[in-house]
Design an enzyme around this catalytic site. Structure first.
Site, PDB file in Angstrom:
ATOM      1  N   ALA A 144      11.944 -54.880 -30.554  1.00 41.14           N
ATOM      2  CA  ALA A 144      10.823 -55.428 -29.740  1.00 41.14           C
ATOM      3  C   ALA A 144      10.576 -56.900 -29.448  1.00 41.14           C
ATOM      4  O   ALA A 144      11.010 -57.691 -30.857  1.00 41.14           O
ATOM      5  CB  ALA A 144       9.512 -54.976 -30.095  1.00 41.14           C
ATOM      6  N   SER A 145      10.197 -57.280 -28.420  1.00 45.24           N
ATOM      7  CA  SER A 145      10.114 -58.823 -28.068  1.00 45.24           C
ATOM      8  C   SER A 145       9.210 -59.546 -28.958  1.00 45.24           C
ATOM      9  O   SER A 145       9.370 -60.608 -29.439  1.00 45.24           O
ATOM     10  CB  SER A 145      10.017 -58.993 -26.676  1.00 45.24           C
ATOM     11  OG  SER A 145      11.085 -58.491 -26.110  1.00 45.24           O
ATOM     12  N   THR A 146       8.170 -59.101 -29.298  1.00 43.59           N
ATOM     13  CA  THR A 146       6.978 -59.578 -30.098  1.00 43.59           C
ATOM     14  C   THR A 146       6.507 -58.717 -30.852  1.00 43.59           C
ATOM     15  O   THR A 146       6.651 -57.496 -31.163  1.00 43.59           O
ATOM     16  CB  THR A 146       5.654 -59.975 -28.911  1.00 43.59           C
ATOM     17  OG1 THR A 146       5.013 -58.961 -28.664  1.00 43.59           O
ATOM     18  CG2 THR A 146       6.288 -61.000 -27.742  1.00 43.59           C
TER      19      THR A 146
END
Length: 209
Positions: free
Chosen positions: A9-11
């Site tokens: 996941a990006s964040t």
């Protein structure tokens, strides 16, 4: 052949574990087991991702890297994507993505001709989807920058709100001597977030000294 799942996941606000149920269901449907899972919260636009390269380092020729979507593997620029793909090819790792049906046959044993045919088609489709994922990333960044500029011009831009409760938990675990991997798994945060909290703690300690 081992199947290794890559969940990204990006964040820290996004849940990298979310895809696990879909990957497990895919594995069961296709008659294989997932030997290991590698989970991280890092941008797909970054080439340097510790868990991805740990996965590749653990792989033997013929192993499968299973991921939910190609953009979980790459939102990279073309030069970075070529570098990552060269690493994948050097390790002779098969990429299987749920959003890339042409890759599904690589998760099952096959004769040499069929395997090479699947690999050739899949390599072409991976290049296409990696380029699409990068364009989507750049388009979203451009729209975000335009929105931020408008908000600033209107005097209403406030920036991203800090997750203070999570960061306090990260600080507590750091002070308790937990490893960064333990903190990532417990708090669902990126290594960048841990580094920022660590820096704050060091600065506070220096002031008190």
């Amino acid at each position: 052949m081992f199947v290794r799942a890559y969940l990204r996941a990006s964040t820290a606000e996004q849940d990298a574990h979310r895809a696990r149920a879909r990957l497990d269901a895919f594995a069961e449907e296709h008659g294989f087991s997932i030997a290991a899972r590698y989970i991280e919260n890092e941008s797909g636009a970054k080439l340097v991702r510790p868990e991805l390269f740990r996965l590749l380092g653990d792989c033997q020729p013929g192993d499968v890297l299973l991921t939910e979507q190609v953009d979980h593997l790459s939102r990279l620029t073309e030069p970075d994507w070529r570098q990552l793909r060269a690493e994948i090819e050097a390790k002779q790792v098969r990429i299987v993505a749920l959003d890339l049906p042409t890759s599904w046959g690589l998760a099952a044993p096959s004769d040499d001709f069929t395997g090479r045919m699947f690999a050739a088609v899949n390599a072409m489709m991976l290049d296409v989807l990696a380029a699409v994922a990068r364009k989507d990333y750049e388009d979203r960044r451009r729209r975000q920058a335009e929105g931020t500029a408008k908000a600033r011009a209107a005097g209403v831009y406030k920036g991203r709100r800090e997750n203070t409760a999570r960061n306090e938990g990260v600080a507590a675990m750091l002070q308790a001597g937990s490893s960064w991997l333990q903190i990532q798994e417990a708090m669902g945060c990126s290594r960048g977030t841990i580094a920022k909290v660590r820096q704050r703690l060091n600065s506070a300690a220096a002031v008190q000294a």
